[in-house]
Design an enzyme around this catalytic site. Structure first.
Site, mmCIF file in Angstrom:
data_model
loop_
_atom_site.group_PDB
_atom_site.id
_atom_site.type_symbol
_atom_site.label_atom_id
_atom_site.label_comp_id
_atom_site.label_asym_id
_atom_site.label_seq_id
_atom_site.Cartn_x
_atom_site.Cartn_y
_atom_site.Cartn_z
ATOM 1 C CG ASP A 331 114.533 65.936 88.469
ATOM 2 O OD1 ASP A 331 114.769 67.074 88.029
ATOM 3 O OD2 ASP A 331 113.835 65.102 87.882
ATOM 4 C CD GLU A 362 113.399 70.507 89.161
ATOM 5 O OE1 GLU A 362 113.602 71.256 88.192
ATOM 6 O OE2 GLU A 362 113.058 69.315 89.044
#
Ligand code: CA
Length: 641
Positions: A331, A362
Site C-alpha cells: 500500500d 502503489e
C-alpha cells in the site's frame, strides 16, 4: 530524533526479537535502546474483561548488547498474554504490545506467546505454494469479509465473512447446486492469485462484538498478527493464526496463490507501540517535529532508518514463512524507499522458491513525506532502480482505458474519448518504450488494471460516464464497454489485476469510497454473479486465452507486439514470441467505435478466440481471410490456422 541521532542508536541484526517459546523455556527480546528498564507482564487472558482473567507475573528484563532487552522464563508459555512496560530516564513509562508479537488477544490489546506448531490447521505441513508460470499470473482482489458475507453464499453462517469462509468447498448460490460461489467459484474463474485486502490486525473494528463494524483495514495495529474479527474466536490468539493458515491452505489446494496487502507505510496511532518503545525513532517528522502525513492517514513509518527497514523485512519474511504467502502488495509503496523494497526482494529470494513470490505496490503517496539521507521513494520513476521483479499499479493504463479516477465523468478509449487510444497503444507493450515519465525494465513490473478497491467499481464508473443513474440495472452498451475494458488489459503485456466482482459488473451503487462500509454495499453479491454469468464466462475465456498463449504477457522476454496499420481509432497488433522470426500466431483488434468496422487481416486464415462477446482458448467460428468485420465497442482475438 534526527537522522544522526537515529543512526547512533545500536543496530540489532538478530532474528529472534519477540517471544520465542521452546520446549523448556520462553525467551523474550525487545529492541529498546533508549530505555533504562523493561519489564514483561504476563496475563492469563487478552483483556481483563474475560473469564479467568488475572496476572501471571511480572519479570524484569536485562540489558543485552545492541539495544536489546531480554529474559528467559521457564516453560513453554504458549497461550500466555503479555505486555512490556518500558521505562525511560526522564521518568516516563510506556506500556506496549510487543511489535514482534505473533498473536494477540481481542482487539490486539495484549500480545500472546505463540508456539507455531500449536496453531497449525490439519495437514499444514503438506501445504505448498502452487507453481504458477509467470505468463499465467492474474490477480483477483477481495476483502475477507466481502468474500462470503452474502447470506446466499452457501457458506455456513458461522464462517461467513471469516477466514474460514474460504475453506468450505463446493458452495453454491442458496445451495441450488447450479451456480458456484466463493472458493468453488474461484476454482473455475481462471485467475491465478487472490489478493486479500489487509489481514493483519487493524484497529477500527471491535473484535469483541459480532456487529463490531466494518473497515477495509488500512489502519495497522499489530503488523505480525492476523486480524481478530476474521477469526471465529478473537479471544484466543491461536485461533486467528490457525484459521488464517487454513484459508491459505484451502486456496492453495484450489491451485490459487495468495497475495497479502501490506501497509508498512504508516501506523494507525501516532502513539503506536513502535513509537512508544523507542520515542522519536519510528515515524518520519518535519523539522518542527510534527509527524509527516504522506499516507493521508498520519504517522508515516521511516522505512529508511535501519531498524524500521529491518522490522519491515522481518515482517514480510515472517508472513511468507509462517503463512506461506505467495505475494505482497504494498500500500502506498512510494512511501517506502527503494533500498527497503530491494532488501525485501533479496530476503524473499533467499527463501526456498522465494523468487516466485510476487511483489508490487502503489507507486504513489497520499501526501508529502520527508525521507532522510537521500532515500529515494519507490515510485514509477524509480522503476529502473527497483529490482525488475518489483512491480507497480499502472494508473496510465487504468485511466486510458475507461477514464480518470479523479473525475467521475471523464471518459477513456472505450467510452467516448478515443484520443486515449494513444495511451492504449503504449499500454500494449507495458509502457516499455518510455512514452510516459517512467521506464519499466520488464513487463512484469507493470500491473495492468481498470478497477481496484479504491474509487468506483468498473461498472459504476461506466455508469457515471454514461450518466445512467440506476447502477444495478443491466445495460447492453455498458456491458460491451465492460467486455472491451477487460479485453484490453487482458491482452496487454504485464500482470493483469482486477477487483473481485469486476467480472460480474460489481456495483457499489455509485459510492466511490466504501472503506468504512457498510458491509451490505461492499460484500460480493453472489446472486449478481449468477445473473451475469455470461460476462463471467467471457472473463473466464480471456483468462484461459492468456494462459494458453504466453506471448500475450510478454513475460518470457518477448518482443514488443507488432502494431498493425489500421484506419481511425482502431488498434490492432500481433504479439511476437521470444526469438521467433515467424509471424505471430495471434492477432488482436480493439474497436472503440459504436459501429461495426472492417479491418485488414495479416496473411493467413484466421479463426476467433474472442469475437467481443465470447472468448475461449480453442478457436471457434468461421475461417476469415484478408479482412474481418469487428463488432462495435469490442476486442477481437484471432488465431492463425
Ligand atoms: Ca483488530
Amino acid at each position: 530524533m534526527n537522522w544522526q541521532q537515529a543512526c547512533e542508536l545500536p543496530y540489532y541484526g538478530g532474528s529472534d526479537l519477540g517471544a520465542n517459546p521452546a520446549a523448556e523455556e520462553t525467551v523474550f527480546k525487545l529492541w529498546a535502546p533508549t530505555a533504562c528498564g523493561v519489564v514483561v507482564c504476563l496475563y492469563a487472558t487478552g483483556t481483563d474483561a474475560e473469564p479467568g482473567a488475572g496476572e501471571r507475573g511480572v519479570h524484569e528484563l536485562h540489558r543485552e548488547a545492541d539495544g536489546v532487552w531480554a529474559i528467559t522464563l521457564p516453560g513453554n508459555l504458549h497461550g500466555t498474554y503479555y505486555l512490556y512496560r518500558v521505562y525511560f530516564p526522564d521518568g516516563r513509562m510506556q506500556e506496549v504490545v510487543d511489535p514482534y508479537a505473533r498473536s494477540a488477544g481481542a482487539n490486539g490489546q495484549r500480545g500472546m506467546v505463540l508456539d507455531l506448531t500449536r496453531a497449525a490447521p490439519e495437514d499444514w505441513d503438506a501445504d505448498v505454494r502452487p507453481a504458477i508460470p509467470p505468463h499465467a499470473r492474474s490477480v483477483w482482489e477481495v476483502h475477507v469479509a466481502d468474500f462470503s458475507a452474502d447470506a446466499r453464499s452457501g457458506v455456513r453462517p458461522e464462517w461467513r465473512g471469516k477466514f474460514m469462509g474460504f475453506t468450505q468447498p463446493d458452495t453454491t448460490l442458496d445451495s441450488d447446486g447450479a451456480h458456484p460461489t466463493c472458493l468453488n467459484y474461484l476454482k473455475g474463474l481462471g485467475v491465478s492469485h487472490v489478493q486479500l485486502q489487509p489481514i493483519f490486525d487493524y484497529a477500527t473494528v471491535d473484535e469483541t462484538r459480532p456487529d463490531g463494524g466494518y473497515n477495509w483495514g488500512y489502519d495497522p495495529q499489530n503488523y505480525n498478527v492476523p486480524e481478530g474479527s476474521f477469526a471465529t474466536d478473537p479471544f484466543h490468539g491461536e485461533v486467528r493464526v490457525r484459521e488464517c493458515r487454513a484459508m491459505v491452505a484451502a486456496l492453495h489446494r484450489a491451485g490459487l496463490g495468495v497475495i497479502m496487502d501490506v501497509v508498512y507505510n504508516h501506523t494507525y496511532y501516532s502513539e503506536s507501540c513502535l513509537e512508544r518503545t523507542v520515542p522519536g525513532y519510528w515515524n518520519r517528522r518535519w523539522p518542527n517535529d510534527s509527524m509527516t502525513n504522506g499516507s493521508g492517514c498520519g504517522c508515516d513509518l521511516a522505512s529508511e532508518r535501519p531498524m524500521v527497514r529491518k522490522f519491515i523485512v522481518d515482517s514480510v519474511l515472517y508472513w511468507a514463512r509462517t503463512y506461506h504467502i505467495d505475494g505482497f502488495r504494498f500500500d502506498l509503496m512510494a512511501l517506502e524507499d527503494v533500498d527497503t523494497m530491494n532488501a525485501i526482494r533479496a530476503a524473499l529470494d533467499a527463501l526456498p522458491g522465494g523468487e516466485d513470490i510476487l511483489m508490487y505496490g502503489e507507486p504513489w503517496q497520499g501526501g508529502s513525506t520527508r525521507m532522510e539521507h537521500g532515500a529515494i521513494p519507490a515510485n514509477k520513476q524509480a522503476a529502473g532502480l527497483l529490482d525488475s521483479r518489483i512491480g507497480f499499479f499502472c494508473d496510465n493504463t487504468r485511466d486510458a482505458i475507461k477514464g480518470g479516477v479523479f473525475n467521475a465523468g471523464s471518459a477513456g478509449y472505450i467510452n467516448g474519448d478515443m484520443h486515449c487510444g494513444y495511451q492504449v497503444l503504449h499500454s500494449i507493450p507495458a509502457w516499455r518504450g518510455g512514452q510516459a515519465d517512467f521506464m519499466p525494465q520488464a513487463p512484469g513490473q507493470v500491473v495492468q488494471y481498470v478497477s481496484a478497491h479504491d474509487n468506483y467499481t468498473l461498472w459504476d464508473k461506466l455508469k457515471c460516464v454514461a450518466r445512467r443513474g440506476d447502477y444495478a440495472a443491466p445495460d447492453a452498451d455498458l456491458l460491451a464497454q465492460n467486455r472491451m475494458a477487460a479485453g484490453i488489459y487482458l491482452t496487454c503485456q504485464g500482470l493483469p489485476f482486477m477487483q473481485g466482482g469486476e467480472e460480474f459488473a460489481r456495483t457499489k451503487h455509485g459510492d466511490h469510497n466504501t472503506y468504512r462500509g457498510p458491509l451490505e454495499l461492499n460484500r460480493l453479491d453472489w446472486t449478481r454473479a449468477a445473473q451475469l454469468e455470461e460476462l463471467v464466462q467471457y472473463y473466464h475465456g480471456l483468462l484461459e486465452i492468456r494462459k494458453a498463449y504466453p506471448e500475450l504477457s510478454g513475460m518470457a522476454g518477448d518482443a514488443e507486439p507488432c502494431i498493425l496499420s489500421l484506419p481511425g481509432w482502431l488498434i490492432g497488433f500481433v504479439p511476437e514470441r521470444r526469438g521467433e522470426s515467424l509471424p505471430g500466431r495471434l492477432a488482436v483488434y480493439y474497436n472503440p467505435e459504436r459501429t461495426r468496422q472492417w479491418a485488414a487481416l495479416p496473411a493467413g486464415s484466421w479463426r476467433y478466440l474472442c469475437d467481443g462477446t465470447h472468448a475461449a482458448a480453442e478457436p471457434f467460428g468461421p475461417t476469415c481471410r484478408n479482412a474481418i468485420e469487428l463488432a462495435p465497442v469490442s476486442v477481437t482475438i484471432l488465431k492463425v490456422e
